[in-house]
Design a protein around this motif. Structure first.
Motif, short mmCIF file in Angstrom:
data_model
loop_
_atom_site.label_atom_id
_atom_site.label_comp_id
_atom_site.label_asym_id
_atom_site.label_seq_id
_atom_site.Cartn_x
_atom_site.Cartn_y
_atom_site.Cartn_z
N LEU A 1 -57.27 -61.81 -87.93
CA LEU A 1 -58.23 -62.19 -86.89
C LEU A 1 -58.74 -60.98 -86.10
O LEU A 1 -58.02 -60.02 -85.88
CB LEU A 1 -57.60 -63.19 -85.92
N VAL A 2 -59.99 -61.09 -85.68
CA VAL A 2 -60.59 -60.11 -84.78
C VAL A 2 -61.01 -60.85 -83.51
O VAL A 2 -61.74 -61.84 -83.59
CB VAL A 2 -61.83 -59.44 -85.41
N ASN B 1 -67.03 -62.42 -84.66
CA ASN B 1 -66.54 -61.66 -83.50
C ASN B 1 -66.82 -60.17 -83.66
O ASN B 1 -67.09 -59.48 -82.67
CB ASN B 1 -65.05 -61.91 -83.29
N LEU B 2 -66.73 -59.67 -84.88
CA LEU B 2 -67.06 -58.26 -85.11
C LEU B 2 -68.48 -57.95 -84.66
O LEU B 2 -68.75 -56.88 -84.10
CB LEU B 2 -66.90 -57.91 -86.59
N MET B 3 -69.38 -58.88 -84.88
CA MET B 3 -70.77 -58.65 -84.53
C MET B 3 -71.01 -58.69 -83.02
O MET B 3 -72.11 -58.40 -82.56
CB MET B 3 -71.68 -59.65 -85.25
N PHE C 1 -71.20 -51.47 -81.19
CA PHE C 1 -71.25 -50.41 -82.21
C PHE C 1 -71.19 -50.98 -83.62
O PHE C 1 -71.74 -50.39 -84.55
CB PHE C 1 -70.13 -49.39 -81.99
N VAL C 2 -70.55 -52.13 -83.82
CA VAL C 2 -70.57 -52.79 -85.13
C VAL C 2 -71.96 -53.34 -85.40
O VAL C 2 -72.53 -53.16 -86.48
CB VAL C 2 -69.52 -53.93 -85.19
N LYS C 3 -72.53 -54.04 -84.42
CA LYS C 3 -73.87 -54.62 -84.56
C LYS C 3 -74.89 -53.55 -84.91
O LYS C 3 -75.73 -53.73 -85.81
CB LYS C 3 -74.25 -55.34 -83.27
#
Length: 215
Positions: free
Chosen positions: A74-75, A172-174, A178-180
């Motif tokens: 999970l993130v 959630n990563l998005m 910086f990930v987006k």
């Protein structure tokens, strides 16, 4: 620290076997990694389940994958003002410092964390609802996934929730700026997989997780 003990002998034996074979045969490569630093092309977020061994699945060598493992792969969402968190820090380092080209979330079948979340959310594990439960509070990340699958036939819910664990993490990563930015600029791609432990197969999320296909 009187509680710290020497390694069990079977691990000592395995280490010496590795040092005499795998390391001895590739010592130049290990020295290069030590001197030049790491340049992994991909980060993998997988479950800490001992049955999930992503380097074996992909035949990866030392230095290829930047790997983070936790319960149920999970993130958490981006919460810069929250408590310090190892998963968020690892993602930040992989994207900002290592500039990985691929970020892969790998779930798996028979996941105890996912089963625990299902039991908690369906009222069958009240002990996980306690605020003192580290596992329960961690599995709260997956509650939105449970809400998506709770109306499915009961025999389909666990499989669906194992896939939701992957998709919730990607969503959630998005939320991390910086990930987006890396994804939308094309510098990095996100991938969602579920490994079937019994069959050895690998399922890949397609069309935003609405479909899953064998790799």
């Amino acid at each position: 620290m009187h509680h710290v003990r020497p390694l069990p002998q079977y691990l000592v034996s395995r280490y010496h076997g590795w040092k005499a074979t795998a390391y001895a045969e590739n010592s130049a490569w290990y020295r290069r990694l030590a001197d030049d630093g790491q340049r992994p092309r991909a980060m993998v977020i997988s479950c800490c389940d001992s049955r999930v061994h992503v380097t074996s699945i992909f035949g990866a060598d030392t230095g290829e994958f930047f790997i983070h493992r936790n319960v149920a792969n999970l993130v958490p969402p981006h919460l810069p003002d929250g408590e310090p968190h190892g998963t968020s820090a690892t993602v930040e380092y992989a994207v900002e410092a290592l500039k990985v080209a691929h970020l892969i979330v790998v779930g798996h079948t028979s996941c105890g964390g996912v089963a625990g979340c299902h039991a908690m959310c369906s009222g069958k594990a009240p002990e996980l609802e306690d605020e003192s439960s580290f596992v329960g509070r961690w599995m709260d990340i997956l509650r939105p996934g449970y809400e998506r699958i709770k109306d499915l036939p009961e025999d389909q819910q666990i499989t669906a929730l194992e896939r939701e664990a992957v998709m919730i993490s990607i969503e959630n990563l998005m939320t991390f700026p910086f990930v987006k930015t890396a994804v939308e600029s094309g510098e990095m791609s996100l991938h969602g997989l579920v490994h079937d432990i019994r069959e050895g197969s690998l399922w890949q999320a397609e069309d935003g997780g609405r479909r899953w296909a064998l790799v």
